[in-house]
Design a protein around this motif. Structure first.
Motif, PDB file in Angstrom:
ATOM      1  N   TYR A 156      54.780  47.006  65.993  1.00  0.00           N
ATOM      2  CA  TYR A 156      55.016  46.759  64.573  1.00  0.00           C
ATOM      3  C   TYR A 156      54.150  45.625  64.025  1.00  0.00           C
ATOM      4  CZ  TYR A 156      59.039  49.807  65.202  1.00  0.00           C
ATOM      5  OH  TYR A 156      59.835  50.873  65.474  1.00  0.00           O
ATOM      6  N   THR A 157      53.859  44.636  64.853  1.00  0.00           N
ATOM      7  CA  THR A 157      52.993  43.556  64.384  1.00  0.00           C
ATOM      8  C   THR A 157      51.587  44.062  64.116  1.00  0.00           C
ATOM      9  OG1 THR A 157      54.272  41.915  65.627  1.00  0.00           O
ATOM     10  CG2 THR A 157      52.062  41.284  64.938  1.00  0.00           C
ATOM     11  N   VAL A 158      51.035  44.810  65.068  1.00  0.00           N
ATOM     12  CA  VAL A 158      49.685  45.360  64.898  1.00  0.00           C
ATOM     13  C   VAL A 158      49.652  46.347  63.737  1.00  0.00           C
ATOM     14  CG1 VAL A 158      47.857  46.702  66.032  1.00  0.00           C
ATOM     15  CG2 VAL A 158      49.168  45.015  67.338  1.00  0.00           C
ATOM     16  N   SER A 159      50.716  47.147  63.603  1.00  0.00           N
ATOM     17  CA  SER A 159      50.731  48.150  62.537  1.00  0.00           C
ATOM     18  C   SER A 159      50.721  47.500  61.155  1.00  0.00           C
ATOM     19  CB  SER A 159      51.956  49.055  62.688  1.00  0.00           C
ATOM     20  OG  SER A 159      53.150  48.326  62.484  1.00  0.00           O
ATOM     21  N   ILE A 160      51.422  46.377  61.004  1.00  0.00           N
ATOM     22  CA  ILE A 160      51.423  45.686  59.713  1.00  0.00           C
ATOM     23  C   ILE A 160      50.047  45.095  59.432  1.00  0.00           C
ATOM     24  CG2 ILE A 160      52.399  43.755  58.422  1.00  0.00           C
ATOM     25  CD1 ILE A 160      54.229  46.168  58.655  1.00  0.00           C
ATOM     26  N   ILE A 161      49.412  44.536  60.467  1.00  0.00           N
ATOM     27  CA  ILE A 161      48.066  43.973  60.296  1.00  0.00           C
ATOM     28  C   ILE A 161      47.085  45.062  59.870  1.00  0.00           C
ATOM     29  CG2 ILE A 161      46.152  42.867  61.512  1.00  0.00           C
ATOM     30  CD1 ILE A 161      48.213  41.415  63.224  1.00  0.00           C
ATOM     31  N   ILE A 162      47.225  46.256  60.430  1.00  0.00           N
ATOM     32  CA  ILE A 162      46.352  47.367  60.052  1.00  0.00           C
ATOM     33  C   ILE A 162      46.711  47.896  58.669  1.00  0.00           C
ATOM     34  CG2 ILE A 162      45.689  49.736  60.648  1.00  0.00           C
ATOM     35  CD1 ILE A 162      46.127  48.995  63.582  1.00  0.00           C
ATOM     36  N   ALA A 163      48.002  47.955  58.378  1.00  0.00           N
ATOM     37  CA  ALA A 163      48.460  48.584  57.134  1.00  0.00           C
ATOM     38  C   ALA A 163      48.037  47.793  55.900  1.00  0.00           C
ATOM     39  CB  ALA A 163      49.976  48.743  57.159  1.00  0.00           C
ATOM     40  N   LEU A 164      47.995  46.466  55.990  1.00  0.00           N
ATOM     41  CA  LEU A 164      47.673  45.659  54.803  1.00  0.00           C
ATOM     42  C   LEU A 164      46.277  45.970  54.250  1.00  0.00           C
ATOM     43  CD1 LEU A 164      49.287  42.239  55.798  1.00  0.00           C
ATOM     44  CD2 LEU A 164      50.023  43.764  53.976  1.00  0.00           C
ATOM     45  N   PRO A 165      45.193  45.873  55.042  1.00  0.00           N
ATOM     46  CA  PRO A 165      43.883  46.227  54.470  1.00  0.00           C
ATOM     47  C   PRO A 165      43.750  47.717  54.163  1.00  0.00           C
ATOM     48  CG  PRO A 165      43.685  45.747  56.816  1.00  0.00           C
ATOM     49  CD  PRO A 165      45.064  45.376  56.426  1.00  0.00           C
ATOM     50  N   LEU A 166      44.402  48.564  54.955  1.00  0.00           N
ATOM     51  CA  LEU A 166      44.322  49.996  54.696  1.00  0.00           C
ATOM     52  C   LEU A 166      45.004  50.348  53.382  1.00  0.00           C
ATOM     53  CD1 LEU A 166      43.351  52.694  55.813  1.00  0.00           C
ATOM     54  CD2 LEU A 166      45.547  52.924  56.996  1.00  0.00           C
ATOM     55  N   ALA A 167      46.151  49.725  53.114  1.00  0.00           N
ATOM     56  CA  ALA A 167      46.832  49.973  51.843  1.00  0.00           C
ATOM     57  C   ALA A 167      45.986  49.488  50.677  1.00  0.00           C
ATOM     58  CB  ALA A 167      48.190  49.266  51.842  1.00  0.00           C
ATOM     59  N   PHE A 168      45.319  48.338  50.852  1.00  0.00           N
ATOM     60  CA  PHE A 168      44.438  47.851  49.783  1.00  0.00           C
ATOM     61  C   PHE A 168      43.304  48.840  49.527  1.00  0.00           C
ATOM     62  CE2 PHE A 168      40.627  45.631  48.383  1.00  0.00           C
ATOM     63  CZ  PHE A 168      41.094  44.950  47.272  1.00  0.00           C
ATOM     64  N   ALA A 169      42.668  49.332  50.606  1.00  0.00           N
ATOM     65  CA  ALA A 169      41.541  50.256  50.435  1.00  0.00           C
ATOM     66  C   ALA A 169      41.990  51.556  49.771  1.00  0.00           C
ATOM     67  CB  ALA A 169      40.909  50.546  51.802  1.00  0.00           C
ATOM     68  N   LEU A 170      43.126  52.080  50.202  1.00  0.00           N
ATOM     69  CA  LEU A 170      43.607  53.347  49.659  1.00  0.00           C
ATOM     70  C   LEU A 170      43.950  53.216  48.181  1.00  0.00           C
ATOM     71  CD1 LEU A 170      44.510  56.287  50.177  1.00  0.00           C
ATOM     72  CD2 LEU A 170      46.769  55.389  50.754  1.00  0.00           C
ATOM     73  N   THR A 171      44.720  52.202  47.836  1.00  0.00           N
ATOM     74  CA  THR A 171      45.126  52.054  46.434  1.00  0.00           C
ATOM     75  C   THR A 171      43.968  51.559  45.567  1.00  0.00           C
ATOM     76  OG1 THR A 171      46.019  49.870  47.034  1.00  0.00           O
ATOM     77  CG2 THR A 171      47.570  51.716  46.931  1.00  0.00           C
ATOM     78  N   PHE A 172      43.032  50.817  46.150  1.00  0.00           N
ATOM     79  CA  PHE A 172      41.834  50.440  45.396  1.00  0.00           C
ATOM     80  C   PHE A 172      41.059  51.689  44.995  1.00  0.00           C
ATOM     81  CE2 PHE A 172      37.334  49.443  45.047  1.00  0.00           C
ATOM     82  CZ  PHE A 172      37.321  48.307  44.260  1.00  0.00           C
ATOM     83  N   GLY A 173      40.875  52.588  45.962  1.00  0.00           N
ATOM     84  CA  GLY A 173      40.173  53.835  45.650  1.00  0.00           C
ATOM     85  C   GLY A 173      40.925  54.679  44.643  1.00  0.00           C
ATOM     86  N   ALA A 174      42.257  54.739  44.794  1.00  0.00           N
ATOM     87  CA  ALA A 174      43.049  55.519  43.832  1.00  0.00           C
ATOM     88  C   ALA A 174      42.962  54.902  42.442  1.00  0.00           C
ATOM     89  CB  ALA A 174      44.501  55.580  44.297  1.00  0.00           C
ATOM     90  N   GLY A 175      42.952  53.567  42.367  1.00  0.00           N
ATOM     91  CA  GLY A 175      42.850  52.904  41.074  1.00  0.00           C
ATOM     92  C   GLY A 175      41.500  53.145  40.418  1.00  0.00           C
ATOM     93  N   VAL A 176      40.425  53.056  41.218  1.00  0.00           N
ATOM     94  CA  VAL A 176      39.087  53.317  40.672  1.00  0.00           C
ATOM     95  C   VAL A 176      38.991  54.756  40.169  1.00  0.00           C
ATOM     96  CG1 VAL A 176      36.649  53.547  41.288  1.00  0.00           C
ATOM     97  CG2 VAL A 176      37.950  51.535  42.015  1.00  0.00           C
ATOM     98  N   ALA A 177      39.514  55.695  40.965  1.00  0.00           N
ATOM     99  CA  ALA A 177      39.475  57.099  40.546  1.00  0.00           C
ATOM    100  C   ALA A 177      40.267  57.313  39.269  1.00  0.00           C
ATOM    101  CB  ALA A 177      40.031  57.978  41.673  1.00  0.00           C
ATOM    102  N   MET A 178      41.409  56.692  39.163  1.00  0.00           N
ATOM    103  CA  MET A 178      42.228  56.829  37.961  1.00  0.00           C
ATOM    104  C   MET A 178      41.512  56.238  36.750  1.00  0.00           C
ATOM    105  SD  MET A 178      46.117  55.439  37.460  1.00  0.00           S
ATOM    106  CE  MET A 178      46.918  55.420  35.864  1.00  0.00           C
TER     107      MET A 178
END
Length: 643
Positions: A405-427
């Motif tokens: 769970y510790t590693v997954s949170i560390i991975i999830a934070l930048p991945l969530a930023f990249a995913l929603t950044f791309g979704a925001g740019v597309a929108m």
């Protein structure tokens, strides 16, 4: 009390002479009748001798005796433990033979005797090598709070090897000492030692010492420990005061209208009662006159006049006396309890402040992305909550592939930023850029996108809440005292909010992108004339705000439920945070989040049973606040402030 004192004394002394015995049988044979048919008084002698022997087999014997497993073999009078159809030797714990076919007499201790045996077992267990049994013994003492346990508990403190259990024993001994120490000075000292403890059970002990009972007398009794004098008309109504007089036998009972009716009905004779025809008793005055006539004949008790009632009340004193007779003990308890309650009040205020600060950090994380997009672009993005939801679901998906769970949170934070950044740019590229300066159309379009994203999440993940599990090191809470505590997850969210505040300030104040964003925010036309591309800045700004919302979603998902509608829980608060704090200003967003977080927690504290009403009051307050400060707490400077 004699039995309990002897038990405690025997345990503390552990007489050497008894400790030399190697078998229980001589002790049991000496008290054979008491073992087979024990009573509340006869069991005392048996228990004291058993405890004083110091033999290790005493504890198993007491357990078997309490559980009615002890039997006596008739042929030789020996005692055994009967278990599973076999006779178990009490000294060696080995099988001595079958129970079937042997003439046996059962020991049948009653409920009172079994309780006495259990108390003796608790005293043994206080020094048992097994820490689990020692903890169980301490818990049993805490439940019973009996005077007999004070001596054994105090003696067991010095030999306790576990620091935490030793602290618990000392604390429990202090509470028992406050209640049952042998001298008033000892009780006062124990009470004063509790002054730094804010726990509920310590307050319960002090309230037990300060318990009172209502009393009434001609004058205050000498030597009584008076807690309070009650004044009729202020502390008591006249009716309550006279009722206490009547209950104490100091005044005759009042005759009620129902009493009069019942008495008149019971004494009707030939259509007459009290010398008056029944037909004349159709009003209160007539019934009272008939009743008085019966009272004059001694048939019924006379009525108490208002003057007699007032005189009886005036001639007596009403008071509350402490159940504890020693004033020194109650004075110490009152002083300590007042100090504890004052500290509890301050601690409750601090705990409420920590809760409000935690809620403010959550609102700040949820709103900071919206503050950037709304402040720079003037776009009312109703789909901002869905970017939070996308970030939370990103964390959930990562945890399906990364079990740590510790590693997954560390991975999830930048991945969530990249995913929603791309979704925001597309929108922004596909929808928002075509609707600039058309706020109503923008609101409707983003609201439609919000509904579409919610439905898409339902189709992919279903309608059930999905778990976003926090790492083990975030389990539990930071406990400052018995009143103040905050979960580690909330602390982590608060730290994350501080990190984001520092990061955003660094980007806006120390990078070229931040310079261009501030320029477009304050004066888009002038920024364009200086070579800045507002269209590009809008795209990057919208993507940045959306990416921050995604990271906020991961953090919020650790604390709240992860569902397709979770964004809707934060969109209203996010807009309120941005508007109240000041549009387009990071410090304003921080101020707005703090104001709304503290305001909501304060209203919930005043009205804890209705959180919906609390949110309604909060919205009304914010509407009034905006009327007096429409640009928010921290207003923009420059031409943008006039737009």
């Amino acid at each position: 009390m004699l039995r309990l004192f002897l038990l405690a004394l025997a345990l503390c002394l552990s007489l050497p002479a008894g400790a030399q015995a190697q078998s229980l049988q001589p002790i049991l044979q000496t008290h054979a009748d008491e073992v087979l048919k024990p009573g509340r008084r006869s069991v005392d002698v048996v228990l004291v001798d058993l405890v004083a022997s110091g033999l290790p087999q005493v504890v198993p014997f007491l357990e078997a005796w309490r559980d009615r497993e002890i039997v006596q073999r008739d042929e030789d009078g020996q005692f055994f433990r009967r278990k599973g159809g076999e006779l178990i030797d009490l000294d060696t714990a080995v099988v001595a033979g079958p129970a079937a076919g042997t003439k046996l007499t059962e020991a049948r201790p009653n409920g009172g005797v079994r309780r006495a045996i259990s108390e003796a077992l608790v005293q043994f267990q206080l020094s048992d090598p097994d820490i689990g049994k020692r903890r169980a013994a301490v818990d049993a003492i805490a439940r019973s709070m009996d005077a007999s346990q004070l001596g054994p508990l105090t003696a067991a403190i010095e030999t306790e090897t576990d620091p935490e259990l030793k602290r618990v024993k000392s604390r429990l001994a202090g509470m028992l000492g406050a209640l049952f120490a042998s001298t008033p000075d000892g009780r006062v000292a124990a009470i004063n030692a509790l002054s730094g403890d804010l726990s509920v059970d310590v307050r319960a002990v002090l309230n037990t010492i300060l318990s009172t009972q209502d009393d009434v007398a001609k004058e205050l009794p000498e030597g009584a420990n008076i807690a309070r004098i009650l004044k009729p008309g202020t502390d008591l109504t006249p009716q309550q005061a006279y009722a206490r007089l009547s209950a104490a036998g100091l005044a005759p009972a009042l005759v009620t209208q129902s009493d009069i009716r019942a008495a008149l009905i019971a004494h009707i004779d030939g259509g007459m009662v009290g010398g008056m025809p029944v037909a004349a008793l159709d009003n209160d005055a007539g019934r009272a006159a008939a009743y008085d006539a019966l009272a004059a004949d001694g048939v019924v008790p006379p009525r108490v006049s208002a003057e007699a009632e007032a005189e009886a009340i005036e001639s007596h004193v009403f008071f509350q006396r402490y159940a504890e007779a020693d004033p020194a003990v109650t004075d110490a308890a009152r002083s300590v309890l007042n100090g504890i309650e004052t500290r509890v009040s301050f601690s409750q205020a601090a705990d409420l402040g920590l809760d409000a600060l935690s809620l403010a950090s959550i609102y700040f994380l949820a709103a900071i992305g919206l503050a950037i997009t709304f402040g720079v672009m003037g776009v009312i993005n109703m789909a901002h909550g869905e970017f939070i939801m996308m970030g939370a679901y990103t964390g959930f998906v990562v945890q399906q592939f990364v079990p740590d769970y510790t590693v997954s949170i560390i991975i999830a934070l930048p991945l969530a930023f990249a995913l929603t950044f791309g979704a925001g740019v597309a929108m922004e590229r596909l929808v928002i850029r075509h609707l600039y300066h058309r706020p109503l159309e923008t609101l409707l379009a983003t609201f439609g996108i919000s509904i579409a994203l919610q439905q898409l999440a339902k189709n992919i993940f279903g309608t059930q809440a999905r778990p976003l599990t926090s790492p083990g090191w975030l389990d539990g809470a930071l406990v400052i005292n018995d009143v103040i505590a905050i979960s580690y997850i909330r602390i982590a969210i608060f730290v994350l909010a501080l990190m984001f505040l520092a990061l955003i300030l660094l980007v806006l104040n120390r990078t070229r992108l931040g310079l261009e964003v501030r320029a477009v925010t304050q004066n888009p036309g002038m920024a364009a004339s200086m070579g800045i591309n507002p269209d590009r800045i809008n795209m990057l700004t919208f993507g940045l705000g959306s990416g921050i919302a995604g990271i906020a979603g991961v953090a919020i998902g650790l604390y709240a439920k992860v569902t397709s509608e979770m964004g809707a829980d934060y969109i209203v608060q996010s807009f309120m945070t941005v508007v109240v704090g000041g549009v387009g200003n990071v410090w304003g967003t921080l101020a707005g989040a703090s104001m709304i977080g503290f305001l909501q927690k304060g209203i919930e504290w005043l009205n804890p049973s209705n959180t919906l009403a609390a949110q309604t009051y909060m919205i009304l307050f914010i509407i009034l606040f905006i009327q007096f400060r429409p640009k928010g707490i921290v207003a923009l400077k420059g031409r943008a402030a006039a737009d």
